[in-house]
Design a protein around this motif. Structure first.
Motif, PDB file in Angstrom:
ATOM      1  N   ASP A 258       0.859  -1.195   0.000  1.00 36.95           N
ATOM      2  CA  ASP A 258       0.000   0.000   0.000  1.00 36.95           C
ATOM      3  C   ASP A 258       0.892   1.240   0.000  1.00 36.95           C
ATOM      4  OD1 ASP A 258      -1.662   2.222   0.852  1.00 36.95           O
ATOM      5  OD2 ASP A 258      -3.149   0.733   1.424  1.00 36.95           O
TER       6      ASP A 258
ATOM      7  N   PHE B 102       2.543   3.484   2.776  1.00 38.10           N
ATOM      8  CA  PHE B 102       3.809   3.169   3.468  1.00 38.10           C
ATOM      9  C   PHE B 102       5.047   3.651   2.718  1.00 38.10           C
ATOM     10  CE2 PHE B 102       0.857  -0.140   5.021  1.00 38.10           C
ATOM     11  CZ  PHE B 102       0.843   0.253   6.345  1.00 38.10           C
TER      12      PHE B 102
ATOM     13  N   SER C 102      -4.470   2.290  -2.627  1.00 42.38           N
ATOM     14  CA  SER C 102      -5.704   1.550  -2.331  1.00 42.38           C
ATOM     15  C   SER C 102      -6.898   2.493  -2.360  1.00 42.38           C
ATOM     16  CB  SER C 102      -5.589   0.864  -0.965  1.00 42.38           C
ATOM     17  OG  SER C 102      -5.288   1.835   0.018  1.00 42.38           O
TER      18      SER C 102
ATOM     19  N   GLU D  26     -10.920   0.246  -5.039  1.00 44.34           N
ATOM     20  CA  GLU D  26     -10.866  -1.201  -4.802  1.00 44.34           C
ATOM     21  C   GLU D  26     -10.259  -1.901  -6.026  1.00 44.34           C
ATOM     22  OE1 GLU D  26     -14.099  -1.592  -1.307  1.00 44.34           O
ATOM     23  OE2 GLU D  26     -14.717  -2.438  -3.208  1.00 44.34           O
TER      24      GLU D  26
ATOM     25  N   GLY E 170      -4.133  -3.409   3.438  1.00 48.50           N
ATOM     26  CA  GLY E 170      -5.470  -3.842   3.845  1.00 48.50           C
ATOM     27  C   GLY E 170      -6.044  -4.830   2.835  1.00 48.50           C
ATOM     28  N   GLY E 171      -7.360  -5.003   2.901  1.00 47.04           N
ATOM     29  CA  GLY E 171      -8.027  -5.951   2.017  1.00 47.04           C
ATOM     30  C   GLY E 171      -7.700  -5.700   0.552  1.00 47.04           C
ATOM     31  N   THR E 172      -7.530  -4.424   0.186  1.00 54.68           N
ATOM     32  CA  THR E 172      -7.254  -4.095  -1.208  1.00 54.68           C
ATOM     33  C   THR E 172      -5.939  -4.721  -1.674  1.00 54.68           C
ATOM     34  OG1 THR E 172      -8.482  -2.032  -0.999  1.00 54.68           O
ATOM     35  CG2 THR E 172      -6.894  -2.151  -2.797  1.00 54.68           C
TER      36      THR E 172
ATOM     37  N   ASP F  11      -6.018  -8.629  -1.546  1.00 54.59           N
ATOM     38  CA  ASP F  11      -6.731  -9.208  -2.686  1.00 54.59           C
ATOM     39  C   ASP F  11      -5.901  -9.096  -3.969  1.00 54.59           C
ATOM     40  OD1 ASP F  11      -8.816 -10.094  -1.208  1.00 54.59           O
ATOM     41  OD2 ASP F  11     -10.297  -8.652  -1.924  1.00 54.59           O
TER      42      ASP F  11
ATOM     43  N   THR G  38      -2.280  -4.808   7.325  1.00 55.06           N
ATOM     44  CA  THR G  38      -1.872  -3.623   8.093  1.00 55.06           C
ATOM     45  C   THR G  38      -3.092  -2.904   8.651  1.00 55.06           C
ATOM     46  OG1 THR G  38      -1.957  -2.196   6.149  1.00 55.06           O
ATOM     47  CG2 THR G  38       0.150  -3.310   6.584  1.00 55.06           C
TER      48      THR G  38
ATOM     49  N   THR H 292     -11.329  -7.215   7.426  1.00 59.00           N
ATOM     50  CA  THR H 292     -11.960  -7.866   6.260  1.00 59.00           C
ATOM     51  C   THR H 292     -11.922  -9.387   6.315  1.00 59.00           C
ATOM     52  OG1 THR H 292      -9.931  -7.944   4.951  1.00 59.00           O
ATOM     53  CG2 THR H 292     -11.281  -5.955   4.735  1.00 59.00           C
TER      54      THR H 292
ATOM     55  N   SER I  48      -9.280 -15.687   3.820  1.00 54.23           N
ATOM     56  CA  SER I  48     -10.383 -16.161   2.981  1.00 54.23           C
ATOM     57  C   SER I  48      -9.915 -16.856   1.704  1.00 54.23           C
ATOM     58  CB  SER I  48     -11.312 -14.995   2.626  1.00 54.23           C
ATOM     59  OG  SER I  48     -10.713 -14.215   1.634  1.00 54.23           O
TER      60      SER I  48
ATOM     61  N   THR J 166     -11.128 -16.184  -1.175  1.00 52.06           N
ATOM     62  CA  THR J 166     -11.563 -15.362  -2.297  1.00 52.06           C
ATOM     63  C   THR J 166     -10.691 -14.125  -2.448  1.00 52.06           C
ATOM     64  OG1 THR J 166     -13.501 -14.369  -3.342  1.00 52.06           O
ATOM     65  CG2 THR J 166     -13.258 -13.989  -0.996  1.00 52.06           C
TER      66      THR J 166
ATOM     67  N   LEU K 101       1.625  -3.295  12.954  1.00 49.82           N
ATOM     68  CA  LEU K 101       1.521  -2.679  11.625  1.00 49.82           C
ATOM     69  C   LEU K 101       0.241  -1.871  11.480  1.00 49.82           C
ATOM     70  CD1 LEU K 101       2.790  -5.497   9.214  1.00 49.82           C
ATOM     71  CD2 LEU K 101       4.109  -3.827  10.502  1.00 49.82           C
TER      72      LEU K 101
ATOM     73  N   GLY L 134      -0.932   2.941  12.501  1.00 51.03           N
ATOM     74  CA  GLY L 134      -1.196   4.255  11.896  1.00 51.03           C
ATOM     75  C   GLY L 134      -2.563   4.410  11.255  1.00 51.03           C
TER      76      GLY L 134
ATOM     77  N   THR M 285     -13.464  -0.586   8.712  1.00 48.94           N
ATOM     78  CA  THR M 285     -12.936  -1.911   8.372  1.00 48.94           C
ATOM     79  C   THR M 285     -13.208  -2.891   9.515  1.00 48.94           C
ATOM     80  OG1 THR M 285     -11.300  -0.962   6.874  1.00 48.94           O
ATOM     81  CG2 THR M 285     -10.856  -3.183   7.640  1.00 48.94           C
TER      82      THR M 285
ATOM     83  N   ARG N 123     -16.553   2.243  -0.855  1.00 47.98           N
ATOM     84  CA  ARG N 123     -15.677   1.161  -0.403  1.00 47.98           C
ATOM     85  C   ARG N 123     -16.379   0.213   0.558  1.00 47.98           C
ATOM     86  NH1 ARG N 123     -10.242   4.684   0.054  1.00 47.98           N
ATOM     87  NH2 ARG N 123      -9.305   2.872   1.019  1.00 47.98           N
TER      88      ARG N 123
HETATM   89  P1  NAD Z   1      -8.153  -0.965   2.256  1.00 46.84           P
HETATM   90  O1  NAD Z   1      -7.115  -1.938   1.942  1.00 46.84           O
HETATM   91  O2  NAD Z   1      -9.015  -0.497   1.137  1.00 46.84           O
HETATM   92  O3  NAD Z   1      -7.485   0.269   2.969  1.00 46.84           O
HETATM   93  C1  NAD Z   1      -8.293   1.306   3.514  1.00 46.84           C
HETATM   94  C2  NAD Z   1      -7.476   2.526   3.830  1.00 46.84           C
HETATM   95  O4  NAD Z   1      -6.659   2.283   4.969  1.00 46.84           O
HETATM   96  C3  NAD Z   1      -6.542   2.925   2.694  1.00 46.84           C
HETATM   97  O5  NAD Z   1      -6.557   4.322   2.581  1.00 46.84           O
HETATM   98  C4  NAD Z   1      -5.182   2.447   3.193  1.00 46.84           C
HETATM   99  O6  NAD Z   1      -4.131   3.197   2.647  1.00 46.84           O
HETATM  100  C5  NAD Z   1      -5.320   2.666   4.674  1.00 46.84           C
HETATM  101  N1  NAD Z   1      -4.412   1.882   5.518  1.00 46.84           N
HETATM  102  C6  NAD Z   1      -4.285   0.528   5.567  1.00 46.84           C
HETATM  103  N2  NAD Z   1      -3.395   0.182   6.514  1.00 46.84           N
HETATM  104  C7  NAD Z   1      -2.954   1.346   7.060  1.00 46.84           C
HETATM  105  C8  NAD Z   1      -2.031   1.651   8.111  1.00 46.84           C
HETATM  106  N3  NAD Z   1      -1.436   0.699   8.823  1.00 46.84           N
HETATM  107  N4  NAD Z   1      -1.816   2.948   8.388  1.00 46.84           N
HETATM  108  C9  NAD Z   1      -2.453   3.924   7.726  1.00 46.84           C
HETATM  109  N5  NAD Z   1      -3.349   3.712   6.751  1.00 46.84           N
HETATM  110  C10 NAD Z   1      -3.606   2.418   6.429  1.00 46.84           C
HETATM  111  O7  NAD Z   1      -9.114  -1.436   3.424  1.00 46.84           O
HETATM  112  P2  NAD Z   1      -9.851  -2.733   3.873  1.00 46.84           P
HETATM  113  O8  NAD Z   1     -11.111  -2.281   4.453  1.00 46.84           O
HETATM  114  O9  NAD Z   1      -8.948  -3.596   4.668  1.00 46.84           O
HETATM  115  O10 NAD Z   1     -10.123  -3.527   2.516  1.00 46.84           O
HETATM  116  C11 NAD Z   1     -11.221  -3.309   1.679  1.00 46.84           C
HETATM  117  C12 NAD Z   1     -11.096  -4.235   0.509  1.00 46.84           C
HETATM  118  O11 NAD Z   1     -11.101  -5.577   0.964  1.00 46.84           O
HETATM  119  C13 NAD Z   1     -12.208  -4.127  -0.505  1.00 46.84           C
HETATM  120  O12 NAD Z   1     -11.648  -4.104  -1.785  1.00 46.84           O
HETATM  121  C14 NAD Z   1     -13.015  -5.385  -0.304  1.00 46.84           C
HETATM  122  O13 NAD Z   1     -13.664  -5.825  -1.481  1.00 46.84           O
HETATM  123  C15 NAD Z   1     -11.969  -6.339   0.149  1.00 46.84           C
HETATM  124  N6  NAD Z   1     -12.454  -7.469   0.938  1.00 46.84           N
HETATM  125  C16 NAD Z   1     -11.967  -8.687   0.642  1.00 46.84           C
HETATM  126  C17 NAD Z   1     -12.372  -9.786   1.356  1.00 46.84           C
HETATM  127  C18 NAD Z   1     -11.825 -11.131   1.025  1.00 46.84           C
HETATM  128  O14 NAD Z   1     -12.193 -12.104   1.655  1.00 46.84           O
HETATM  129  N7  NAD Z   1     -10.959 -11.260   0.071  1.00 46.84           N
HETATM  130  C19 NAD Z   1     -13.285  -9.657   2.415  1.00 46.84           C
HETATM  131  C20 NAD Z   1     -13.767  -8.399   2.690  1.00 46.84           C
HETATM  132  C21 NAD Z   1     -13.333  -7.301   1.959  1.00 46.84           C
END
Ligand code: NAD
Ligand code: ZN
Length: 375
Positions: free
Chosen positions: A59, A62, A84, A87, A116-118, A121, A157, A161, A166, A168, A196, A199, A208, A290
């Motif tokens: 991401d 960082f 990120s 999505e 994160g999830g983004t 995935d 981090t 999610t 998962s 998927t 991690l 922040g 989330t 999101r």
């Molecule tokens: P994300 O990855 O979209 O990140 C959200 C925000 O948090 C971003 O701005 C990112 O830069 C920030 N961020 C992340 N870690 C950070 C840190 N340590 N310090 C500062 N900022 C940080 O968030 P998410 O909610 O984890 O993921 C959403 C995505 O996950 C979607 O695309 C969704 O479709 C997917 N998802 C997947 C599954 C699966 O099983 N594969 C399940 C649920 C959601």
């Protein structure tokens, strides 16, 4: 002497048993503060040779931070920082795969997703598409992947999610937002280092984390529930309540939310999500909302389906003074509502889990429109 001549052997009647799913779990996981620093030694035996790099998808939040200097890149490894902001998309996965194939003669030794999830995935999808032909969009669905992915590692981090456990990887494709659900999707290794997540901005932490809370509510109140899902779902729900409703020390809260995410993901692995997720997919498809916030926007209006869960959710919102945006759907045209509703209704297993086999008698387009109009 007793004769057995005419006695037929005892045969139980042929009963057609339900086929149970046999799904893979993450085979290796390391948990604990500072465990990120073990990544180098974890990767070493997986390196095919010095020409086959490890690709770190990270991401871009960082970029230039101390964490980026701790990434154990050696030889010709590559660190790719990715936003990120949006999505993940199937064409983004295709472009990354093409870049990696152009940059290196050999297939990489592994893909490591940090974020994160983004990012998790994206890492899963890139690992799959490096060994499978064509576009990622051709594999959105269930069990369409033919060949094992290359070795892939997930390092969350932000917690909630469950993408770290998962089966998927959810991608926005040209026609739909749908996961690549396959036995080759789960990570080979996960590193859970709660530090991690330090922040993460407060609102994002809430949205989330609520994804996890909503996974639990939808799993525990679904018709697909079984003892497997229940045992993980109850634990995850308890941890979410501790994190969001009591006053834990910050490091304890980080540890617990990370494990809530893990257990919440395990809970839905053997059941399914429900109404909030179905409707949130519609929101995301039409408006790009999101996942985490989309679930919250929908969930607040789902008392009819999840009365206890919505009450607890409102307590959490209040405790953390979260103000959900309003008027998200106020400017939508009827055609846009129709697409949103169509996307939501197409997720049949989610509705079947939430309502039961006869869900079509209860869930109508008007009912969904009424809920969307409130958002
Ligand atoms: P994300 O990855 O979209 O990140 C959200 C925000 O948090 C971003 O701005 C990112 O830069 C920030 N961020 C992340 N870690 C950070 C840190 N340590 N310090 C500062 N900022 C940080 O968030 P998410 O909610 O984890 O993921 C959403 C995505 O996950 C979607 O695309 C969704 O479709 C997917 N998802 C997947 C599954 C699966 O099983 N594969 C399940 C649920 C959601
Ligand atoms: Zn979710």
């Amino acid at each position: 002497m007793e004769s057995f001549k005419n006695s037929a052997p005892a045969v139980s009647p042929v009963v057609k048993t339900k086929k149970h799913r046999n799904f893979p779990m993450v085979p290796r996981v390391v948990f604990g503060t500072g465990s990120f620093d073990q990544l180098g030694e974890i990767l070493m035996p997986k390196r095919v040779n010095s020409e086959a790099p490890v690709i770190f998808l990270v991401d871009d939040v960082f970029e230039g931070t101390p964490l980026s200097t701790r990434i154990p890149a050696i030889f010709n490894d590559q660190i790719i920082f990715i936003s990120s902001e949006e999505e993940p998309k199937t064409d983004q996965v295709d472009a990354l795969v093409q870049k990696i194939k152009l940059d290196f003669d050999a297939l990489p030794s592994g893909i490591v997703g940090i974020g994160g999830g983004t990012l998790l995935d994206l890492a899963k999808a890139v690992a799959i598409m490096l060994t499978n032909k064509g576009s990622a969009s051709a594999y959105q669905g269930w069990d369409l992947v033919q060949k094992p992915a290359i070795y892939h590692v997930g390092i969350p981090t932000i917690s909630g999610t469950g993408a770290e456990v998962s089966r998927t990887t959810v991608l926005l494709g040209p026609e739909r937002k749908l996961g690549i659900n396959s036995d080759f999707t789960p990570f080979d290794q996960v590193v859970l280092d709660p530090d991690l997540t330090q922040g993460v901005p407060k609102e994002q932490w809430f949205y989330t984390g609520m994804d996890c809370f909503i996974h639990c509510i939808e799993s525990l109140n679904g018709t697909f529930l079984n003892a497997f899902s229940e045992s993980y779902g109850e634990k995850a729900l308890d941890l979410c309540k501790q994190v969001y409703l009591s006053d834990l020390e910050a490091s304890d809260a980080r540890d617990k939310l990370m494990m809530a995410s893990w257990h919440g993901g395990m809970s839905i692995a053997y059941s399914q999500v429900g109404v909030a997720h179905a409707m949130s997919y519609g929101l995301s498809y039409v408006l790009g909302v999101r996942h985490g916030i989309g679930n919250c926007l929908v969930f607040q209006y789902l008392e009819e389906f999840y009365p206890d869960g919505v009450a607890v959710f409102k307590e959490m919102i209040q405790k953390h003074q979260i103000v959900l945006p309003k008027g998200i759907c106020s400017h939508l045209t009827d055609a846009q509502f129709d697409v949103m509703i169509k996307v939501a209704l197409s997720l049949e297993p989610l509705w079947e889990n939430a309502i039961g086999k006869d869900w079509k008698k209860v869930i109508t387009a008007e009912k969904l429109k009424n809920i969307y109009q409130k958002i």
